[in-house]
Scaffold this motif. Structure first.
Motif, mmCIF file in Angstrom:
data_model
loop_
_atom_site.group_PDB
_atom_site.id
_atom_site.type_symbol
_atom_site.label_atom_id
_atom_site.label_comp_id
_atom_site.label_asym_id
_atom_site.label_seq_id
_atom_site.Cartn_x
_atom_site.Cartn_y
_atom_site.Cartn_z
ATOM 1 N N LEU A 15 -84.713 5.321 -65.543
ATOM 2 C CA LEU A 15 -83.652 4.103 -65.727
ATOM 3 C C LEU A 15 -82.217 4.701 -66.240
ATOM 4 O O LEU A 15 -81.022 4.423 -65.878
ATOM 5 C CB LEU A 15 -84.104 3.077 -66.852
ATOM 6 C CG LEU A 15 -85.390 2.278 -66.380
ATOM 7 C CD1 LEU A 15 -85.828 1.382 -67.412
ATOM 8 C CD2 LEU A 15 -85.033 1.319 -65.346
ATOM 9 N N ALA A 16 -82.380 5.492 -67.139
ATOM 10 C CA ALA A 16 -81.091 6.210 -67.557
ATOM 11 C C ALA A 16 -80.451 7.049 -66.494
ATOM 12 O O ALA A 16 -78.935 6.894 -66.271
ATOM 13 C CB ALA A 16 -81.197 7.313 -68.737
ATOM 14 N N SER A 17 -81.179 7.634 -65.682
ATOM 15 C CA SER A 17 -80.604 8.461 -64.689
ATOM 16 C C SER A 17 -79.739 7.447 -63.629
ATOM 17 O O SER A 17 -78.806 7.944 -63.050
ATOM 18 C CB SER A 17 -81.548 9.128 -63.883
ATOM 19 O OG SER A 17 -82.371 10.114 -64.633
ATOM 20 N N LEU A 18 -80.331 6.245 -63.322
ATOM 21 C CA LEU A 18 -79.468 5.335 -62.629
ATOM 22 C C LEU A 18 -78.245 4.886 -63.144
ATOM 23 O O LEU A 18 -77.222 4.782 -62.318
ATOM 24 C CB LEU A 18 -80.560 4.078 -62.289
ATOM 25 C CG LEU A 18 -81.934 4.254 -61.351
ATOM 26 C CD1 LEU A 18 -82.819 3.128 -61.323
ATOM 27 C CD2 LEU A 18 -81.320 4.646 -60.004
ATOM 28 N N PHE A 19 -78.402 4.511 -64.535
ATOM 29 C CA PHE A 19 -77.019 4.413 -65.014
ATOM 30 C C PHE A 19 -76.061 5.214 -64.948
ATOM 31 O O PHE A 19 -74.900 5.208 -64.945
ATOM 32 C CB PHE A 19 -77.008 3.584 -66.285
ATOM 33 C CG PHE A 19 -77.670 2.225 -66.353
ATOM 34 C CD1 PHE A 19 -76.700 1.172 -65.885
ATOM 35 C CD2 PHE A 19 -79.151 1.915 -66.293
ATOM 36 C CE1 PHE A 19 -77.054 -0.038 -65.930
ATOM 37 C CE2 PHE A 19 -79.457 0.666 -66.135
ATOM 38 C CZ PHE A 19 -78.543 -0.383 -66.024
ATOM 39 N N ILE A 20 -76.458 6.692 -65.208
ATOM 40 C CA ILE A 20 -75.568 7.955 -65.145
ATOM 41 C C ILE A 20 -75.128 8.020 -63.671
ATOM 42 O O ILE A 20 -73.905 8.120 -63.662
ATOM 43 C CB ILE A 20 -76.571 9.192 -65.544
ATOM 44 C CG1 ILE A 20 -76.755 9.008 -67.019
ATOM 45 C CG2 ILE A 20 -75.420 10.331 -65.223
ATOM 46 C CD1 ILE A 20 -77.763 10.267 -67.266
ATOM 47 N N LEU A 21 -75.848 7.797 -62.620
ATOM 48 C CA LEU A 21 -75.404 7.839 -61.264
ATOM 49 C C LEU A 21 -74.253 6.643 -61.043
ATOM 50 O O LEU A 21 -73.238 6.764 -60.540
ATOM 51 C CB LEU A 21 -76.660 7.471 -60.248
ATOM 52 C CG LEU A 21 -76.418 7.984 -58.668
ATOM 53 C CD1 LEU A 21 -76.149 9.021 -58.644
ATOM 54 C CD2 LEU A 21 -77.552 7.213 -58.100
ATOM 55 N N GLY A 22 -74.760 5.580 -61.661
ATOM 56 C CA GLY A 22 -73.665 4.228 -61.730
ATOM 57 C C GLY A 22 -72.313 4.436 -62.265
ATOM 58 O O GLY A 22 -71.212 4.340 -61.730
ATOM 59 N N ALA A 23 -72.414 5.467 -63.540
ATOM 60 C CA ALA A 23 -71.162 5.550 -64.101
ATOM 61 C C ALA A 23 -70.225 6.628 -63.236
ATOM 62 O O ALA A 23 -69.016 6.575 -63.264
ATOM 63 C CB ALA A 23 -71.305 6.379 -65.269
#
Length: 513
Positions: free
Chosen positions: A145-153
Motif C-alpha cells: 500500500l505504501a508503494s502505491l502511494f509512493i508511485l502516486g507521489a
C-alpha cells in the motif's frame, strides 16, 4: 523454568531440568539433553497451544537456528531503513518542485512534514493487524500500500495530489516501524535486548542520513520525481526477499498450532469483537495521550526525544542554507555531508552495547545471585542517555559558530558526529527505559506516546526552520536550538536519581525494583 514431559498414560508426569539457563548460557558438558531423556525414559512431550511446550519448543522463534533468526531480522531492519529514507530523500528536490508545481518554499516543505506526520500513526494501524493476524501480515499488507502511494507521489501533476500521496505513503509505511521492535523481542531473548534494540534503531537513524545523499544526486541529475523512485527500487527487492519469512508473534503461532492439530486454542482473557477494537484504540491512541499528561516519565522523555528528532528534521532545511549557500556545494554533494550524523549513530550503537555489558548485565547477574529473579532497576538503562545528553548541545554550538566561510566545511560536518551519537544514545535509552518501567502492554502505549510527540514535532519544525534561519542567521538560529537542548539536558539525570520515587507514585503498573 521446567520442561514438563508426560508418559503415554495421561495421569503420569515427570519434570526434567531445563535445557539452558535463563541467562542464555550453554548446557553443561555432562547434562543430558531433553530429547535424549525423553527417549531413554520412554516419554513423549505433551503438545499444547496454551503455551510453549518448554524452553526448547522448536516453534518458539527464540529457538530457531541463528541463520533463520538473522534472516527474519534483516527485512524488519531494512524496511525501517528505507521507510525513513523516504522522509528525507525528498528534501533535495524542494527547489525543483517549487518551480515545477509553482508553490512557495513553505508549501513545498509540506511534502516532508506530511510524510513524517503519517509516520506518527503507525501504532494505530499496526496494533489491530498484528494482534489479530500477526506481525507477518503487517509487513505483507502495509508495504504494497505504501508503494502505491509512493508511485502516486512520483507521478503527481499537482501539488495537492502529491501532498496527499506523501501523507498516505508515510501512513501505510509506518506500521513496519511500530512492529519492528516487537519482531525483535520475538526473536531474541531479553538478555540481548539492548544490543538488538540498538542495532535495529540504527537502521531508521541511518535512513534519515542516507536519504539526502540519494535524493541529492537524483534531484540534481533527474529532477524531483526521481527522489521517489529510489524508494521503490530498494523497497521492492527487500519485500520479495521477505516473502519466505514466517510468523514470529507467539499468540498467532499458538493459534495456528491449535488449528493444525485440532487442540484447544490459547485462552483469550481479553475483550472480543468490537470491544477488542476499542481496547486496541485505547492502547494505541487514548492511553498514550493520557500517559503524556499524567506520567512524568513518559511526558518528559517524549518531549526530550521529540525535540531531538525535530532538530534532526530541521537540519534537512538548514543544511542547504549552510552547504549550498555558504560553501557552494552542489545538491548531490551537500547530501554527503549528512554522513557525519551517520558516523555518530554508529558510535552510539558501540556506546550502548559497551555500557550494557559493563552495567546492566552485571546488575542482572547480581540480581540472580541475590534471588531477585534477574529484575534490575530500569534506571540502569539511562547511562547512555546521561552521556548522550552532552552530545547535543556540544554539536549544536559547534555547528552554529563554525558554519562560516572563514572556517573549512569539514568543521560543521564533524559537528554532526556528537549530534548523531547523542541523539541515538538518548532515544535507545528512552525506548529501553520505558519498556522496562511499564512492561509490555503499558510500555507499548508509552512508546506510542513517544512516537506521537516525536513525529508531531518532526513534522512541524521544518515549516519554520527556513524563516528562523533567514531572520536570525545560521549562528544564532542554531544556538537557539543549542540553548533549548541545554534546558532538557538534566532530564535523564533527574530520572536516574528520582525515577524509583516517580515510579512508585504512577497510576499504572510499573516495575518494582
Amino acid at each position: 523454568m521446567e520442561t514438563s514431559l508426560t508418559e503415554s498414560t495421561p495421569d503420569s508426569e515427570i519434570s526434567l531440568p531445563p535445557t539452558s539457563g535463563d541467562d542464555g548460557g550453554e548446557r553443561g558438558p555432562n547434562l543430558p539433553t531433553t530429547d535424549s531423556m525423553e527417549k531413554e525414559l520412554g516419554l513423549k512431550r505433551t503438545v499444547t497451544a496454551q503455551n510453549w511446550t518448554g524452553p526448547d519448543d522448536p516453534e518458539n522463534p527464540m529457538n530457531w537456528p541463528l541463520w533463520e533468526r538473522i534472516y527474519h531480522t534483516i527485512p524488519s531492519a531494512a524496511f525501517a531503513w528505507i521507510v525513513t529514507v523516504g522522509s528525507s530523500v525528498y528534501t533535495p528536490g524542494i527547489p525543483d518542485i517549487m518551480e515545477s508545481l509553482n508553490v512557495s518554499t513553505t508549501v513545498a516543505l509540506l511534502g516532508l512534514s506530511l510524510y513524517v506526520l503519517g509516520l506518527a500513526f503507525g501504532p494505530m494501524l499496526a496494533a489491530p493487524i498484528s494482534e489479530t493476524m500477526g506481525r507477518r501480515m503487517v509487513y505483507f499488507t502495509s508495504i504494497p500500500l505504501a508503494s502505491l502511494f509512493i508511485l502516486g507521489a512520483g507521478f503527481s501533476q499537482t501539488f495537492a495530489s502529491f501532498a496527499v500521496c506523501r501523507f498516505f505513503a508515510g501512513f501505510f509505511a509506518s506500521p513496519v516501524l511500530a512492529v519492528g521492535v516487537g519482531t525483535l523481542s520475538d526473536l531474541w531473548p531479553p538478555v540481548h535486548r539492548a544490543v538488538s534494540t540498538a542495532a535495529f534503531l540504527l537502521a531508521p537513524f541511518l535512513g534519515t542520513t542516507t536519504g539526502p545523499v540519494v535524493g541529492g544526486f537524483a534531484a540534481q541529475y533527474k529532477g524531483w520525481r526521481w527522489t521517489q523512485w529510489p524508494i521503490l527500487f530498494i523497497l521492492v527487492p527487500f519485500y520479495l526477499c521477505s516473502l519466505g519469512t514466517k510468523e514470529t508473534y507467539k499468540k498467532i503461532i499458538l493459534q495456528n498450532r491449535a488449528k493444525k492439530l485440532g487442540i484447544p486454542p490459547p485462552a483469550n482473557s481479553g475483550p472480543k469483537g468490537l470491544d477488542a477494537v476499542k481496547f486496541l484504540l485505547s492502547v494505541t491512541l487514548l492511553r498514550p495521550v493520557k500517559m503524556l499528561f499524567v506520567e512524568p516519565i513518559v511526558g518528559f522523555f517524549s518531549l526530550y526525544t521529540g525535540f531531538n528528532f525535530s532538530v534532526l528534521f530541521a537540519f534537512f532545511e538548514a543544511f542547504p542554507l549552510v552547504f549550498e549557500g555558504t560553501y557552494h556545494f552542489e545538491p548531490g554533494f551537500y547530501g554527503l555531508t549528512y554522513f557525519g550524523n551517520g558516523f555518530g549513530c554508529l558510535f552510539a550503537v558501540a556506546t550502548i552495547v559497551i555500557i550494557d555489558r559493563l552495567t546492566f548485565r552485571k546488575e542482572q547477574v547480581r540480581s540472580l545471585k541475590e534471588g531477585r529473579g534477574g529484575v534490575v532497576a530500569p534506571e540502569h538503562r539511562l547511562y547512555p542517555a546521561m552521556l548522550g545528553s552532552f552530545g547535543l548541545p556540544i554539536a549544536l554550538f559547534w555547528f552554529a559558530w563554525t558554519a562560516k566561510k572563514e572556517v573549512h566545511w569539514i568543521s560543521p560536518v564533524l559537528a554532526e558526529v556528537p549530534f548523531g551519537w547523542g541523539n541515538l544514545c538518548i532515544f535507545a535509552s528512552a525506548a529501553l527505559y520505558l519498556m522496562d518501567v511499564y512492561g509490555p502492554l503499558n510500555g507499548a502505549s508509552a512508546m506510542a506516546a513517544n512516537g506521537l510527540v516525536r513525529y508531531g514535532l518532526g513534522a512541524a519544525f521544518p515549516l519554520f526552520t527556513i524563516p528562523m534561519y533567514e531572520k536570525l542567521g545560521i549562528a544564532w538560529a542554531t544556538s537557539l536550538l543549542g540553548f533549548l537542548s541545554l534546558t532538557m539536558l538534566p532530564i535523564p539525570w533527574i530520572l536516574f536519581k528520582y525515577g524509583p520515587q516517580i515510579r512508585a507514585k504512577s497510576s499504572f503498573d510499573t516495575t518494582k525494583a
